[in-house]
Write an enzyme that holds these catalytic residues in place. Structure first.
Site, PDB file in Angstrom:
ATOM      1  N   CYS A  10     -11.885  -1.212  -2.171  1.00 14.42           N
ATOM      2  CA  CYS A  10     -10.859  -2.042  -2.809  1.00 14.42           C
ATOM      3  C   CYS A  10     -10.543  -3.268  -1.939  1.00 14.42           C
ATOM      4  O   CYS A  10     -10.103  -3.106  -0.791  1.00 14.42           O
ATOM      5  CB  CYS A  10      -9.602  -1.201  -3.038  1.00 14.42           C
ATOM      6  SG  CYS A  10      -8.135  -2.155  -3.447  1.00 14.42           S
ATOM      7  N   VAL A  50      -4.223   1.519  -5.661  1.00 10.55           N
ATOM      8  CA  VAL A  50      -4.101   1.311  -4.222  1.00 10.55           C
ATOM      9  C   VAL A  50      -4.131  -0.197  -3.968  1.00 10.55           C
ATOM     10  O   VAL A  50      -4.587  -0.944  -4.840  1.00 10.55           O
ATOM     11  CB  VAL A  50      -5.267   2.002  -3.468  1.00 10.55           C
ATOM     12  CG1 VAL A  50      -5.096   3.506  -3.479  1.00 10.55           C
ATOM     13  CG2 VAL A  50      -6.626   1.609  -4.040  1.00 10.55           C
ATOM     14  N   GLU A  62       1.224  -3.297  -3.888  1.00 13.48           N
ATOM     15  CA  GLU A  62       0.850  -4.712  -4.000  1.00 13.48           C
ATOM     16  C   GLU A  62       0.612  -5.254  -2.596  1.00 13.48           C
ATOM     17  O   GLU A  62       1.490  -5.283  -1.746  1.00 13.48           O
ATOM     18  CB  GLU A  62       1.909  -5.546  -4.711  1.00 13.48           C
ATOM     19  CG  GLU A  62       1.352  -6.769  -5.420  1.00 13.48           C
ATOM     20  CD  GLU A  62       0.970  -7.897  -4.477  1.00 13.48           C
ATOM     21  OE1 GLU A  62      -0.124  -8.449  -4.614  1.00 13.48           O
ATOM     22  OE2 GLU A  62       1.764  -8.230  -3.592  1.00 13.48           O
TER      23      GLU A  62
END
Length: 199
Positions: A10, A50, A62
Site C-alpha cells: 500500500c 490501511v 488517512e
C-alpha cells in the site's frame, strides 16, 4: 508505543512507515494482508483501509493525518514547516497530490483498461509538469527534506509497476527520486513486496 497497521504493498502505508523510520522512534508495524483483512480493521477504520495508527486510546487513519500527528508528537527532525504560511502551502500541496495523482491509483490497480490508461496519463502529465523544479532544488520545498517528499516517494517508487513512463524532460524528477530512495529511512521502511516492485 505506536502501532501502525500497514499494507505491505500500500503506497499510503509506505508513507507512514517512511516517517516512522525518519523519526527513529519506538514503534510496532503490523502487516495487513489486503486480500484478507482482519475483522478489527473495520472497527478501527470505518473505511476498512490501511494505514491505521493506534496509540493508547487514539486511533487515526488517512496517511497525511497520521504523518502530521507523528510529526507533532516527535518534532525532530521536523517534516512540516514551522512557519504557518509555509505550513499552509505544504498542506495545499499534499491536498493537490491526492486530488491530482494519488486518486488515480485505484483506477490503475483495479479499474478498467480505459480508466487505468487515463490515470497513467494524468499522473504522467502532473509529474512532467513539476519535473523542472528539481533542476534547481534538492527537494520539494528547497534544500530541506519535508513531508511533501514523503508523500510523493511511494508513487515515484511504483512508476514501472503502474506502467507510467516518463519522457526525457522528467530527468530532474528521476534524479530527485533516487535521492529519496537512497535515504536510510526509506530503505528501512521498504517491505519485501515493495522491493520486488523495482526489480
Amino acid at each position: 508505543m505506536m502501532t501502525l497497521y500497514s499494507g505491505t504493498t500500500c503506497p499510503f502505508s509506505q508513507r507512514c512507515r517512511f516517517v516512522l523510520y525518519e523519526k527513529g522512534m519506538d514503534f510496532q508495524i503490523i502487516d495487513v494482508d489486503l486480500f484478507n483483512k482482519p475483522e478489527d480493521l473495520a472497527v478501527m477504520n470505518p473505511y476498512n483501509q490501511v494505514p491505521v495508527l493506534v496509540e493508547r486510546d487514539l486511533i487515526l487513519y488517512e496517511s497525511n493525518i497520521i504523518n502530521e500527528y507523528i510529526d507533532d508528537r516527535f518534532p525532530h527532525p521536523q517534516l512540516m514547516p514551522a512557519d504557518p504560511v509555509m505550513r499552509a502551502r505544504a498542506r495545499l500541496f499534499l491536498f493537490r497530490f491526492e486530488q491530482e495523482m494519488f486518486c488515480h491509483i485505484p483506477h490503475i490497480e483495479k479499474g478498467t483498461q480505459k480508466q487505468a490508461d487515463k490515470g497513467r496519463q494524468v499522473i504522467r502529465d502532473a509529474l512532467t509538469q513539476i519535473a523542472p523544479v528539481f533542476a534547481k532544488q534538492k527537494y520539494m520545498l528547497g534544500d530541506e527534506f519535508s513531508m511533501l517528499d514523503v508523500a510523493i516517494a511511494p508513487l515515484l517508487w511504483r512508476l514501472d509497476h503502474y506502467g507510467i513512463q516518463l519522457g526525457k524532460q522528467a530527468a530532474p524528477l528521476m534524479k530527485y527520486a533516487e535521492r529519496l530512495f537512497s535515504r536510510p529511512a526509506y530503505i528501512d521502511a521498504l517491505t519485501a513486496s515493495e522491493k520486488v516492485m523495482r526489480k
